[in-house]
Write a protein that holds these residues in place. Structure first.
Motif, PDB file in Angstrom:
ATOM      1  N   ASP A 153      42.964  39.297  33.263  1.00  0.00           N
ATOM      2  CA  ASP A 153      41.585  39.378  33.759  1.00  0.00           C
ATOM      3  C   ASP A 153      41.632  39.561  35.273  1.00  0.00           C
ATOM      4  OD1 ASP A 153      38.919  39.329  34.210  1.00  0.00           O
ATOM      5  OD2 ASP A 153      38.610  37.232  33.676  1.00  0.00           O
ATOM      6  N   SER A 154      41.785  40.802  35.700  1.00  0.00           N
ATOM      7  CA  SER A 154      41.916  41.087  37.131  1.00  0.00           C
ATOM      8  C   SER A 154      40.625  41.592  37.744  1.00  0.00           C
ATOM      9  CB  SER A 154      43.025  42.131  37.349  1.00  0.00           C
ATOM     10  OG  SER A 154      42.733  43.319  36.630  1.00  0.00           O
ATOM     11  N   SER A 155      39.544  41.601  36.972  1.00  0.00           N
ATOM     12  CA  SER A 155      38.284  42.179  37.455  1.00  0.00           C
ATOM     13  C   SER A 155      37.717  41.404  38.647  1.00  0.00           C
ATOM     14  CB  SER A 155      37.252  42.202  36.323  1.00  0.00           C
ATOM     15  OG  SER A 155      37.021  40.888  35.828  1.00  0.00           O
ATOM     16  N   TYR A 156      38.032  40.095  38.730  1.00  0.00           N
ATOM     17  CA  TYR A 156      37.462  39.285  39.801  1.00  0.00           C
ATOM     18  C   TYR A 156      38.369  39.232  41.031  1.00  0.00           C
ATOM     19  CZ  TYR A 156      40.698  35.804  37.931  1.00  0.00           C
ATOM     20  OH  TYR A 156      41.827  35.167  37.487  1.00  0.00           O
ATOM     21  N   LYS A 157      39.506  39.933  40.986  1.00  0.00           N
ATOM     22  CA  LYS A 157      40.414  39.934  42.135  1.00  0.00           C
ATOM     23  C   LYS A 157      40.103  41.133  43.026  1.00  0.00           C
ATOM     24  CE  LYS A 157      44.288  37.479  40.005  1.00  0.00           C
ATOM     25  NZ  LYS A 157      43.675  37.156  38.707  1.00  0.00           N
ATOM     26  N   PRO A 158      39.737  40.900  44.287  1.00  0.00           N
ATOM     27  CA  PRO A 158      39.401  42.016  45.176  1.00  0.00           C
ATOM     28  C   PRO A 158      40.650  42.800  45.582  1.00  0.00           C
ATOM     29  CG  PRO A 158      39.382  39.949  46.392  1.00  0.00           C
ATOM     30  CD  PRO A 158      39.587  39.590  44.951  1.00  0.00           C
ATOM     31  N   GLN A 159      40.428  43.937  46.230  1.00  0.00           N
ATOM     32  CA  GLN A 159      41.531  44.802  46.624  1.00  0.00           C
ATOM     33  C   GLN A 159      42.525  44.085  47.531  1.00  0.00           C
ATOM     34  OE1 GLN A 159      41.883  47.789  45.250  1.00  0.00           O
ATOM     35  NE2 GLN A 159      43.872  47.962  46.245  1.00  0.00           N
ATOM     36  N   ALA A 160      42.030  43.171  48.331  1.00  0.00           N
ATOM     37  CA  ALA A 160      42.923  42.448  49.247  1.00  0.00           C
ATOM     38  C   ALA A 160      43.979  41.658  48.476  1.00  0.00           C
ATOM     39  CB  ALA A 160      42.114  41.511  50.143  1.00  0.00           C
ATOM     40  N   PHE A 161      43.622  41.125  47.302  1.00  0.00           N
ATOM     41  CA  PHE A 161      44.606  40.414  46.485  1.00  0.00           C
ATOM     42  C   PHE A 161      45.758  41.344  46.126  1.00  0.00           C
ATOM     43  CE2 PHE A 161      46.399  39.644  42.295  1.00  0.00           C
ATOM     44  CZ  PHE A 161      46.781  38.313  42.370  1.00  0.00           C
ATOM     45  N   TRP A 162      45.429  42.550  45.694  1.00  0.00           N
ATOM     46  CA  TRP A 162      46.473  43.487  45.264  1.00  0.00           C
ATOM     47  C   TRP A 162      47.306  43.988  46.435  1.00  0.00           C
ATOM     48  CZ3 TRP A 162      47.492  43.058  40.445  1.00  0.00           C
ATOM     49  CH2 TRP A 162      46.482  42.688  39.554  1.00  0.00           C
ATOM     50  N   LYS A 163      46.708  43.993  47.606  1.00  0.00           N
ATOM     51  CA  LYS A 163      47.476  44.347  48.798  1.00  0.00           C
ATOM     52  C   LYS A 163      48.585  43.328  49.037  1.00  0.00           C
ATOM     53  CE  LYS A 163      46.960  45.340  53.749  1.00  0.00           C
ATOM     54  NZ  LYS A 163      46.009  45.384  54.904  1.00  0.00           N
ATOM     55  N   GLY A 164      48.268  42.066  48.817  1.00  0.00           N
ATOM     56  CA  GLY A 164      49.270  41.018  48.975  1.00  0.00           C
ATOM     57  C   GLY A 164      50.232  40.953  47.810  1.00  0.00           C
ATOM     58  N   TYR A 165      49.732  41.230  46.597  1.00  0.00           N
ATOM     59  CA  TYR A 165      50.570  41.120  45.401  1.00  0.00           C
ATOM     60  C   TYR A 165      51.541  42.284  45.262  1.00  0.00           C
ATOM     61  CZ  TYR A 165      51.971  40.209  40.601  1.00  0.00           C
ATOM     62  OH  TYR A 165      52.713  39.943  39.471  1.00  0.00           O
ATOM     63  N   GLY A 166      51.076  43.486  45.551  1.00  0.00           N
ATOM     64  CA  GLY A 166      51.916  44.665  45.365  1.00  0.00           C
ATOM     65  C   GLY A 166      51.790  45.209  43.957  1.00  0.00           C
TER      66      GLY A 166
END
Length: 317
Positions: free
Chosen positions: A250-263
């Motif tokens: 359930d990644s719908s609530y994670k903003p783009q900044a999260f994915w920038k940190g996660y990779g």
């Protein structure tokens, strides 16, 4: 139902840590889902202690992994700290009968504000979400030798990820059978989905740390002046070792900044998509089950169930 633990039991726990001369200034029941949690203020610890006790009531509706989670939780906090990931500072884990009849865990209290209060679209908020993603990635890089749960009696460990998913699915479905939640066709469909996709599940060859309950309520942040700070990942009681994708379903609530940190992740691969759908189905069954049986929330049960049925039809087609 009043789940409050008698004050003399709380005092036994604190005296074991601080001596019988300790002065307890305040004891606050702060709730808990499968456990009872207390914030205890004393004259020896500025922020206070959090005592988490296994809730002995209503065990009938629990799955096995929920009944003995505190030993595994303490182990996981230790692993997180060893890998430089902010988490709770464990003061003591106590098995049943050592100090009081119940199993419990004591940690230092961390002052915090709700993660949802952070404005993700502002620079200060984006940085905190990015740090969050970075630490989740670091958590997913922690590896052990066996798949499944970490418990003091080595229960719940498996040699393959497929074996763990099969065992968990079997227990989950058997528990719902006790309450006659689904028909025979439903159970056959879920089992068929697992068997048909063994190849995709077997692609997971390294047991990595998976939080398994990574909502914002289990992430602590704070605000100092105008800056937000990432404080801790908490509530590791459901932690398993296996496929990190389960935390990212359930990644719908994670903003783009999260994915920038996660990779990057394997979420977009064909096998990753299949595994994500399987995890979503199992999560939905568990959520529907606890909604109806533990919380008597028929509306949420129907909502979760509708999503599960749609997901089953999608993956079978």
């Amino acid at each position: 139902m009043d789940r409050r633990v008698p004050k003399n039991e709380i005092r036994k726990i604190i005296e074991d840590l601080c001596g019988n001369q300790v002065n307890i200034t305040n004891t606050l029941f702060i709730g808990g889902y499968a456990n009872s949690n207390y914030l205890v203020k004393t004259d020896v610890e500025e922020d206070g202690f959090v005592i988490k006790l296994v809730e002995p009531l209503e065990f009938q509706s629990w799955l096995r992994f929920e009944k003995s989670s505190l030993s595994g939780e303490a182990y996981c906090y230790k692993l997180l700290r060893e890998h430089g990931i902010p988490t709770l500072d464990v003061i003591k884990y106590s098995p049943p009968g050592e100090i009081i009849n119940q199993e419990y865990l004591v940690t230092k209290y961390i002052p915090y504000i709700p993660f949802t209060s952070i404005p993700s679209n502002e620079d200060c908020g984006e940085k905190c979400y990015e740090v969050y993603g970075y630490y989740v990635k670091k958590m997913h890089q922690i590896q052990v030798k066996k798949f499944g749960f970490k418990r003091k009696d080595n229960w719940g460990e498996y040699s393959s990820w497929y074996d763990f998913v099969c065992a968990y699915t079997k227990e989950l479905l058997n528990k719902t059978r006790e309450y006659s939640l689904y028909d025979k066709h439903f159970y056959c469909s879920v089992n068929e989905i697992i068997k048909q996709n063994k190849k995709a599940l077997d692609k997971v060859i390294t047991p990595c740390m998976v939080h398994w309950d990574l909502g914002y309520g289990n992430v602590l942040v704070n605000k100092k002046e105008k800056e937000f700070s990432f404080e801790a990942i908490i509530d590791m009681g459901r932690c398993i070792f296996g496929d990190p994708l389960w935390d990212l379903v359930d990644s719908s609530y994670k903003p783009q900044a999260f994915w920038k940190g996660y990779g990057s992740s394997s979420k977009g691969t064909l096998d990753g998509i299949i595994r994500s759908k399987i995890y979503s189905i199992l999560d939905g069954i568990f959520d529907a089950y606890i909604s109806l049986i533990r919380f008597d929330n028929k509306e949420r049960y129907v909502r979760e169930n509708d999503v599960v049925i749609a997901s089953i039809k999608d993956i079978l087609n």
